[in-house]
Design a protein around this motif. Structure first.
Motif, PDB file in Angstrom:
ATOM      1  N   LEU A 198       0.827  -1.204   0.000  1.00 43.34           N
ATOM      2  CA  LEU A 198       0.000   0.000   0.000  1.00 43.34           C
ATOM      3  C   LEU A 198       0.866   1.261   0.000  1.00 43.34           C
ATOM      4  O   LEU A 198       0.596   2.224  -0.725  1.00 43.34           O
ATOM      5  N   ILE A 199       1.917   1.262   0.826  1.00 44.32           N
ATOM      6  CA  ILE A 199       2.813   2.417   0.881  1.00 44.32           C
ATOM      7  C   ILE A 199       3.493   2.624  -0.470  1.00 44.32           C
ATOM      8  O   ILE A 199       3.604   3.761  -0.965  1.00 44.32           O
ATOM      9  N   LEU A 200       3.938   1.538  -1.102  1.00 42.79           N
ATOM     10  CA  LEU A 200       4.582   1.645  -2.410  1.00 42.79           C
ATOM     11  C   LEU A 200       3.612   2.151  -3.477  1.00 42.79           C
ATOM     12  O   LEU A 200       4.008   2.893  -4.381  1.00 42.79           O
ATOM     13  N   GLU A 201       2.376   1.753  -3.357  1.00 45.69           N
ATOM     14  CA  GLU A 201       1.381   2.244  -4.322  1.00 45.69           C
ATOM     15  C   GLU A 201       1.217   3.753  -4.223  1.00 45.69           C
ATOM     16  O   GLU A 201       1.147   4.462  -5.239  1.00 45.69           O
ATOM     17  N   LEU A 202       1.185   4.271  -2.997  1.00 44.16           N
ATOM     18  CA  LEU A 202       1.065   5.718  -2.825  1.00 44.16           C
ATOM     19  C   LEU A 202       2.345   6.436  -3.263  1.00 44.16           C
ATOM     20  O   LEU A 202       2.286   7.507  -3.894  1.00 44.16           O
ATOM     21  N   LEU A 203       3.510   5.851  -2.996  1.00 44.70           N
ATOM     22  CA  LEU A 203       4.761   6.462  -3.436  1.00 44.70           C
ATOM     23  C   LEU A 203       4.867   6.469  -4.964  1.00 44.70           C
ATOM     24  O   LEU A 203       5.388   7.423  -5.561  1.00 44.70           O
ATOM     25  N   THR A 204       4.395   5.417  -5.595  1.00 46.77           N
ATOM     26  CA  THR A 204       4.394   5.375  -7.067  1.00 46.77           C
ATOM     27  C   THR A 204       3.500   6.469  -7.635  1.00 46.77           C
ATOM     28  O   THR A 204       3.846   7.113  -8.638  1.00 46.77           O
ATOM     29  N   PHE A 205       2.362   6.695  -6.996  1.00 48.08           N
ATOM     30  CA  PHE A 205       1.488   7.793  -7.407  1.00 48.08           C
ATOM     31  C   PHE A 205       2.203   9.135  -7.258  1.00 48.08           C
ATOM     32  O   PHE A 205       2.086  10.014  -8.129  1.00 48.08           O
ATOM     33  N   CYS A 206       2.956   9.291  -6.195  1.00 47.23           N
ATOM     34  CA  CYS A 206       3.692  10.547  -5.985  1.00 47.23           C
ATOM     35  C   CYS A 206       4.767  10.745  -7.049  1.00 47.23           C
ATOM     36  O   CYS A 206       4.984  11.873  -7.516  1.00 47.23           O
ATOM     37  N   VAL A 207       5.470   9.668  -7.438  1.00 46.76           N
ATOM     38  CA  VAL A 207       6.485   9.774  -8.485  1.00 46.76           C
ATOM     39  C   VAL A 207       5.859  10.293  -9.780  1.00 46.76           C
ATOM     40  O   VAL A 207       6.449  11.111 -10.495  1.00 46.76           O
ATOM     41  N   GLU A 208       4.682   9.855 -10.059  1.00 46.65           N
ATOM     42  CA  GLU A 208       4.035  10.236 -11.314  1.00 46.65           C
ATOM     43  C   GLU A 208       3.518  11.666 -11.298  1.00 46.65           C
ATOM     44  O   GLU A 208       3.519  12.343 -12.323  1.00 46.65           O
ATOM     45  N   HIS A 209       3.094  12.178 -10.134  1.00 43.55           N
ATOM     46  CA  HIS A 209       2.380  13.452 -10.087  1.00 43.55           C
ATOM     47  C   HIS A 209       3.100  14.577  -9.341  1.00 43.55           C
ATOM     48  O   HIS A 209       2.690  15.730  -9.466  1.00 43.55           O
ATOM     49  N   HIS A 210       4.154  14.285  -8.598  1.00 45.08           N
ATOM     50  CA  HIS A 210       4.729  15.322  -7.737  1.00 45.08           C
ATOM     51  C   HIS A 210       6.061  15.877  -8.225  1.00 45.08           C
ATOM     52  O   HIS A 210       6.627  16.743  -7.574  1.00 45.08           O
ATOM     53  N   THR A 211       6.588  15.384  -9.276  1.00 49.55           N
ATOM     54  CA  THR A 211       7.808  15.891  -9.926  1.00 49.55           C
ATOM     55  C   THR A 211       8.938  16.110  -8.920  1.00 49.55           C
ATOM     56  O   THR A 211       9.413  15.158  -8.314  1.00 49.55           O
TER      57      THR A 211
END
Length: 479
Positions: free
Chosen positions: A193-206
């Protein structure tokens, strides 16, 4: 009266002297109240949530979420989810304001992260819900931007400063060695779950997440999970790296090469052996992406450091294709002139402008028109009526010429010389030079004593005149 009722309700919820059963009844009532609001008209629902916000529902939830009663915390989490779905900007503004007065440990958003991490449900149902709420809060797509400030810049700066270390704490604590410290199913689910949220951050948070990953060496810690016995967790770690490589950012690429972060991936690939499964396909797809996108730095790094381990893989052409890319890069570096020549040939072959073709066609037509003006006799266009000789076949023409009498030929030549124009049966186009010659001849024939005048030796009635005129006509016809 409604405002007084809500004020009393929040006061009883947050009062430590309130009986536990009474607090459960109150929080469940508030939860049902929020659920009922979803059936209201939009304007009435907006008024309802604005009233809750003005009365201090978020500070009340912060107190409730810090209590020990699991049922009360669960109901408070549901209420918080209604507020986030209704207006995430309202929640962000509240947590940024309280950060100026309180420590990080008691911030509302950190309480949510802690409840997600400490979920005792074997299936982590509550953690999944809370992770979805956090994803909504950090999603830039629903953040506002005004003329004076940008919510994305302010909130993400706040989140990475005050909250990200709380979110990644379980990951960092479990990846201090070459393999996960705890590898039970529930821990693996939480880390996924934590990795899923971090992956989302990589895509959207530059740049926010980029600075955090590189400074904290997050990717190296994540790739430790490639050694997990749970395939879904290893695939989550691989997906995290694949998202980073997909950005084709040289800052990330240099970090990967400097720390040799392809080594855990290659080890997992070799340990997987010849088994055809998701791990095998996902790793090959990562290297295939590097090959197809021609990421030169990563291609050179992989071939220079891991080619001996991958050269025997022949059931796919990915790694041999990477080697070919690498050799082409070396060839370009050794012979830059050859590379420039290839680019020129490629541009001429594949990038010919359509307007260039139109210009060439126009030049061709213009050249034809100029050639027609050089004095050559040409056949008139096909849309004009054709003469009889054009329609007759060659045999008919031969027989017709044979039947012509000498007198008819003399008459035709006489008309041509006297009028300066050709017979109606000959519809040839003459250029200016030919027309001037014929006109001078016709005018000269009308002068007294001229060879073309009646009774003169060169008149049409004499044999010499006939032969001369016939040869001129033949020359014109041939031309």
């Amino acid at each position: 009266e409604d405002e007084k009722f809500l004020t009393d309700l929040f006061a009883q919820l947050t009062d430590e002297a309130t009986d536990e059963e009474k607090r459960q009844e109150l929080v469940n009532f508030l939860k049902e109240f929020c659920a009922f609001s979803q059936t209201l008209q939009p304007q009435n629902r907006d008024a309802f949530f604005k009233t809750l916000s003005n009365m201090g529902i978020l500070p009340a939830l912060e107190v409730i979420l810090g209590m020990d009663d699991a049922q009360v915390r669960s109901a408070a989490t549901d209420i918080f989810s209604y507020l986030v779905e209704y207006n995430p900007s309202m929640v962000r503004e509240f947590v940024m304001q309280e950060a100026q007065q309180n420590d990080d440990d008691i911030l509302l958003i950190n309480l949510i992260i802690e409840h997600m991490i400490c979920d005792t449900d074997p299936e982590l149902g509550g953690a999944v819900l809370l992770m979805g709420l956090l994803r909504t809060l950090v999603d830039p797509e629903n953040m506002l931007a005004t003329a004076n400030k940008t919510e994305k810049t302010e909130f993400l700066g706040f989140f990475y400063k005050h909250c990200m270390h709380v979110l990644t704490a379980p990951l960092l604590a479990n990846t201090t060695e070459d393999k996960p410290s705890k590898d039970d199913f529930q821990t693996a689910q939480l880390l996924a779950l934590i990795l899923e949220l971090l992956t989302f951050c990589v895509e959207h948070h530059t740049y926010h997440i980029k600075n955090y990953i590189i400074n904290k060496d997050i990717l190296r810690r994540v790739l430790v999970l490639m050694a997990s016995k749970h395939a879904f967790l290893a695939l989550c770690a691989l997906r995290f790296k694949r998202k980073i490589i997909g950005l084709k950012d040289e800052f990330y690429n240099r970090y990967i090469m400097k720390s040799f972060l392809f080594e855990p991936v290659v080890k997992a690939f070799l340990n997987n052996g010849s088994r055809y499964n998701l791990m095998n396909s996902a790793i090959i797809e990562m290297f295939e992406f590097i090959r197809v996108e021609d990421i030169k730095s990563l291609t050179a790094h992989v071939i220079e450091n891991y080619w001996k381990a991958l050269e025997d893989v022949d059931y796919v052409q990915t790694f041999k294709g990477l080697k070919l890319r690498f050799e082409q890069q070396r060839e370009r570096q050794d012979n830059p002139k050859l590379d420039s020549m290839r680019s020129i040939l490629r541009n001429h072959r594949y990038r010919r402008d359509a307007r260039t073709l139109e210009d060439e066609e126009e030049m061709w037509f213009n050249t034809d028109e100029d050639d027609m003006e050089d004095g050559e006799a040409v056949v008139p266009p096909s849309d004009k009526p054709k003469n009889d000789e054009d329609i007759m076949d060659p045999i008919s023409k031969f027989m017709e010429r044979k039947k012509l009498k000498e007198s008819e030929e003399k008459e035709v030549l006489l008309k041509t010389n006297l009028s300066g124009r050709q017979s109606p049966s000959f519809k040839l186009s003459f250029s200016s030079g030919t027309k001037s010659n014929l006109t001078s001849q016709s005018s000269a024939s009308n002068l007294p004593g001229s060879p073309g005048s009646p009774g003169s030796p060169g008149s049409p009635g004499s044999p010499g005149s006939v032969s001369k005129s016939t040869s001129q006509m033949a020359a014109i016809t041939t031309k």
